[in-house]
Every structure is written in C-alpha cells, then in structure tokens.
Scaffold this active site. Sequence first.
Site, mmCIF file in Angstrom:
data_model
loop_
_atom_site.group_PDB
_atom_site.id
_atom_site.type_symbol
_atom_site.label_atom_id
_atom_site.label_comp_id
_atom_site.label_asym_id
_atom_site.label_seq_id
_atom_site.Cartn_x
_atom_site.Cartn_y
_atom_site.Cartn_z
ATOM 1 C CG ASP A 99 -1.839 -1.002 1.137
ATOM 2 O OD1 ASP A 99 -1.824 -2.302 0.548
ATOM 3 O OD2 ASP A 99 -3.099 -0.803 1.797
ATOM 4 C CE LYS B 189 -6.823 -0.712 2.653
ATOM 5 N NZ LYS B 189 -5.660 -1.320 3.170
ATOM 6 C CE LYS C 108 -5.060 2.337 2.544
ATOM 7 N NZ LYS C 108 -3.986 1.501 3.155
#
Length: 214
Positions: A90, A181, A152
């Site tokens: 991430d 996400k 995300k």
Amino acid sequence: MNDLTKYIDHTNLSPKATTADIEKLCSEAKRFGFAAVCVNGCYSALASKLLSGSNVRIATVIGFPLGAMTTDTKVFEAKNAVVNGADEIDMVINLGWLKSGKHHWVKTEIGAIKKGIGKKVLKVILETCYLTDQEKQIACKLAVEAGADYVKTSTGFGPAGATIEDVELMITAVQGKALVKASGGIRDKTTAWKYIDLGVKRIGTSSGPQLLKS
C-alpha cells in the site's frame, strides 16, 4: 458477518505499535478470517511468521504516511517488504508532484514500484482529503496506467478519511481497470456495507472486531 470479514484489511499503523500489538492484530485476523493485516514495514517479517499457514495476507505500507520520499527509496522499501513476507503493498503517492502537474513523475514512480514487486498486489493511496476532484480523477488514471491493482482513499493520518463521494468518484475514474479500497474513519458495519455496496473490494480499518459487532 462472515461475508464482511473477507473485505477487511485489519490495520495497525500506529508509530507506537509494539510487537505485542502486532501479535494481537494477527491473532484477531486469523480468528475472524480477515482478508489481510496492514502493518508498517518493520513488522512485515513478524506478521508473516505469525500468519504462516493461514489465508490472511500481509499488506505493508510504503512511503507512509506522507508519500514524499524519493522513488528509489520507495522502490527499495517495497522490495524489502516483499522479501520480509508482504503479499500486498500500500504505497502513498507523491502529492506534491501531483499538485505540481508532474503527472509523468507520479506515474513513473507507481510503475517502478509495481515492477519492483512483480506479481504482488499494489494499492495506491491517494490521500483524497488533500486533493481536488480533478486531481483525484487524474491520480486514479495514472495509477491504472502504471499497472496498479487498487486505488485507496486514505492513510488514516490525514485530516479526513474515506467518503461516499470520493469512493463513487474513484470507482468511476478507474473504469473497472483497478479495484478500490476505502480506508480512514470506517468504524461500524453499516458504513462498511455502504462502501461495499458501491463496489469497494477492501475496507481498511483498525476497528475490525468492533466493526463486526456494531
């Protein structure tokens, strides 16, 4: 509850997180069957050891939480996380570059990290609270073009986290070429399901067990 668990990245990114905290995080992830744990790089190897033999994946944050490190630093950090057992990365984009109009630099950096981690999953954190809608759309487009698997919303360390409006915008912007996400401020089941119903495939939360009971 079981259907919700597969969406959750059970997260502890606190700078004060101890080894005992990560042990608890991993134990809960195994017990509830969460999709992944999300940890800082120094705990990738520990999480990998604790979750060995389980279906829980290890996600490690890169360039966290500011995104302002050099590309070489981020690439090394990502590769090192994979060596230490990370299944997913991430990464935080370079917000300053995006706002400077250096779109090629942003895309090149995302692509370099994706190349560095091979077939591992790459999630690109936009930190939407700092971006205009146009910048969010551009960031999504750059992430897709660079080969990212997810975009995300947030680190959870900015002044605001996920919003319905941002998630809708991101889902539209990626045009089915990447997953989304939602993270930041998601602490109850009702909110989590709202995002999932929109099409979100992962929920980042530090309140996984509590969220299931809410």
